[in-house]
Design an enzyme around this catalytic site. Structure first.
Site, short mmCIF file in Angstrom:
data_model
loop_
_atom_site.label_atom_id
_atom_site.label_comp_id
_atom_site.label_asym_id
_atom_site.label_seq_id
_atom_site.Cartn_x
_atom_site.Cartn_y
_atom_site.Cartn_z
N LYS A 160 0.86 -1.19 0.00
CA LYS A 160 0.00 0.00 0.00
C LYS A 160 0.89 1.24 0.00
CE LYS A 160 -3.90 1.99 2.60
NZ LYS A 160 -4.78 1.81 3.77
N SER A 179 -9.57 1.92 2.74
CA SER A 179 -8.67 2.74 1.95
C SER A 179 -7.58 1.93 1.23
CB SER A 179 -8.02 3.81 2.83
OG SER A 179 -7.24 3.21 3.83
N SER A 197 -10.12 -0.39 6.86
CA SER A 197 -9.42 -0.26 5.58
C SER A 197 -8.74 -1.51 5.06
CB SER A 197 -8.39 0.88 5.65
OG SER A 197 -9.07 2.10 5.82
#
Lengths: 482, 71
Positions: free
Chosen positions: A84, A162, A186
């Site tokens: 990420k 996210s 997330s």
């Protein structure tokens, strides 16, 4: 594109490791093939932030050299993965998904990146995310430097966030596994929407050094993989004390799937309302079948109820206050208005005015939440609930609820609100508890998932539930048409 | 985090960095709210959260969930 069988791209870490050791392909061939695939299909889902092909191939050559000398370093050796884009990789752009940081470069690796590198895992790319991990609150899936995360199962749907890119990249077979992060949902949300298996570890089990902070109180980094077993292997590498992150708990994680606790010795807590009332009608048969599968495996399901505490309000207060502190300079300089989502910019600005009184109140309520979970988890070994009560939303749909709830006596206010364990995502995050999101079925070809929440540091137990569930189901093996 | 982060900001626009994917960002749908409205709405949300927190009876001796170690 390097020609490897399509099955390779949807193989688990265990399967890829076996093929590497059997010399069916080299680490370089594997990395090249995944890099090709990530670069080709990543943009289709707005999943790719940055390809790290050159570094990946270089590292893969080192792995091949080690394997030639029988220098084996574990299950993740030679396995490509995506990180990420809130995790720093030395000398590479780390954007935090946000325009103000689009050209940001750190000169060090995040601890989790360093640990994976030490065992020969290959970081093939940075994966897209919601800007600033959505801490200010965002209205639309397009709240990202890279556009809305698109779901590989249906590109008109959101991948979730996210950790959007992490979810879609694993689902579409662009990386065998990814690192995501969770402050409040997330990892679980994109895992559920994209049909992958995601693990939110106990708070403090995994170092956050080198990761963008959003909320020091709530941030956790965790794996998103094709199976629960794979999550265990990744966690075993990235977990552990780190002097660079004072939030680490000083605990290690040792994963031995052979000694997984049998599910027929477990009591799993659940709340009927979650599955029969609060879940969207179209998902209820899928969840009912999943509960039957758990019963069929011998688990004893017992009804539980968490206390009536303002989980959402406490979580949002803590996240907002801490995010405002993290991004104070961004907000005061006005650069916060460069964010893609105007609501998020507004949320961060407003958060600067949260009072110490409210923040401390939220932090004290957090202890009440922790005690409440201790009570609930005395009666059961883990809690089961839907990861999300609906399938992935449409990309154009707003994500937020109205800021003004209906007043008393209004037509839309139910007489006796059904509670269930609806606040389990914020509550579980407040209490710092681990959770595993497990694909458990499909509705109109869109994934649906269960979450398994355990006591602190009980990752082996919740992974054990996941592994045994996945032994008798194949939802985690299904693949979207890429 | 214990260590301050050192950053090197490259003074170039995003489009000049070839390694980044082409931005296929779709502009969000035109917000029906102005920035002032959104700020007001965000403040309303925080007020509601504050009100929800104040409904909880907190034992006087209950410590916040900080962890601090002197060294």
């Amino acid at each position: 594109m390097a020609s490897l069988d399509e099955d390779v791209f949807f193989s688990t870490i265990t399967e890829l490791n076996a093929k590497l050791l059997a010399k069916e392909f080299s680490a370089v061939e594997l990395s090249r093939a995944f890099c090709d695939r990530l670069e080709r299909f990543g943009p289709r889902y707005n999943a790719l932030a940055l390809s790290l092909r050159d570094v990946a191939i270089r590292n893969a050559r080192d792995v091949d050299s080690d394997l030639k000398r029988d220098r084996t370093r574990g299950m993740l050796q030679g396995i490509p993965y995506g990180a990420k884009d809130l995790l720093s990789v030395a000398q590479q752009v780390t954007t935090w998904g946000a325009k103000p940081y689009a050209a940001q470069v750190f000169d060090f690796d995040a601890t989790v990146i360093r640990r994976l590198s030490r065992v020969g895992a290959i970081c093939s790319g940075k994966l897209a995310m919601v800007e600033l991990a959505g801490g200010g609150g965002y209205r639309y899936p397009s709240a990202s430097l890279f556009g809305p995360g698109l779901n590989p199962w249906d590109r008109t749907r959101w991948s979730g966030g996210s950790s959007s890119g992490s979810g879609s990249a694993v689902a579409a077979g662009l990386v065998p596994f990814a690192l995501g992060s969770e402050t409040s949902g997330s990892i679980l949300t994109p895992s559920a929407y994209c049909g992958v298996t995601g693990l939110r570890p106990t708070y403090g089990l995994v170092s956050r050094f080198g990761a963008m902070p959003l909320s020091w109180t709530l941030d956790k980094i965790g794996p998103m993989c094709r199976s629960a077993e794979d999550c265990g292997y990744v966690l075993a590498v990235i977990a552990g004390k780190d002097e660079n992150d004072p939030g680490t708990a000083g605990k290690s994680f040792y994963f031995s799937p052979k000694y997984a606790r049998p599910i027929n010795t477990m009591r799993l807590g659940y709340n009927r309302a979650d599955f029969e009332t609060l879940a969207d009608a179209e998902t209820r048969p899928v969840f009912a079948a999943a509960l039957e599968t758990l019963r069929g495996l011998g688990a004893k399901l017992v009804e539980v109820q968490t206390g009536d505490l303002p989980f959402g309000a406490a979580t949002s207060t803590i996240i907002s206050a801490e995010a405002a502190s993290v991004f104070e300079e961004l907000i005061e300089s006005g650069r916060v208005d460069e964010l893609a989502d105007a609501k998020q910019a507004a949320g961060l600005k407003a958060a600067l005015d949260i009072s110490a009184r409210d923040y401390l109140r939220a932090m004290r309520i957090r202890r009440l939440v922790q005690n409440d979970f201790r009570r609930v988890l005395t009666d059961c070994d883990a809690i089961i609930a839907p990861s999300r009560t609906s399938v992935a939303s449409k990309v154009g749909d707003p994500l937020d609820r109205p800021s003004t709830p209906p007043g008393p006596g209004s037509a839309s206010t139910p007489a006796a609100p059904v509670v269930g364990l609806r606040g389990l995502i914020p509550a579980g995050n407040l209490a710092g508890l681990p959770a595993l999101s497990l694909p458990c079925g499909f509705v109109n070809d869109l994934p649906v998932a269960l979450q398994v929440v355990g006591r602190a540091f009980s990752e082996n137990l919740i992974l054990s539930v996941g592994m045994q569930f996945q032994k008798v189901t194949d939802f985690h093996r299904r693949r979207p048409k890429v | 985090m214990a260590r301050s982060l050192s950053r090197r900001y490259v003074l170039s626009s995003v489009s000049a960095l070839p390694a980044l994917t082409t931005l296929s960002a779709q502009s969000p749908p035109a917000a029906s709210s102005s920035p002032a409205d959104l700020l007001e709405s965000a403040r309303t949300d925080l007020k509601q959260a504050s009100a929800a927190l104040r409904k909880v009876r907190i034992p006087q001796l209950l410590e916040p969930s900080f962890l601090f170690r002197a060294y």
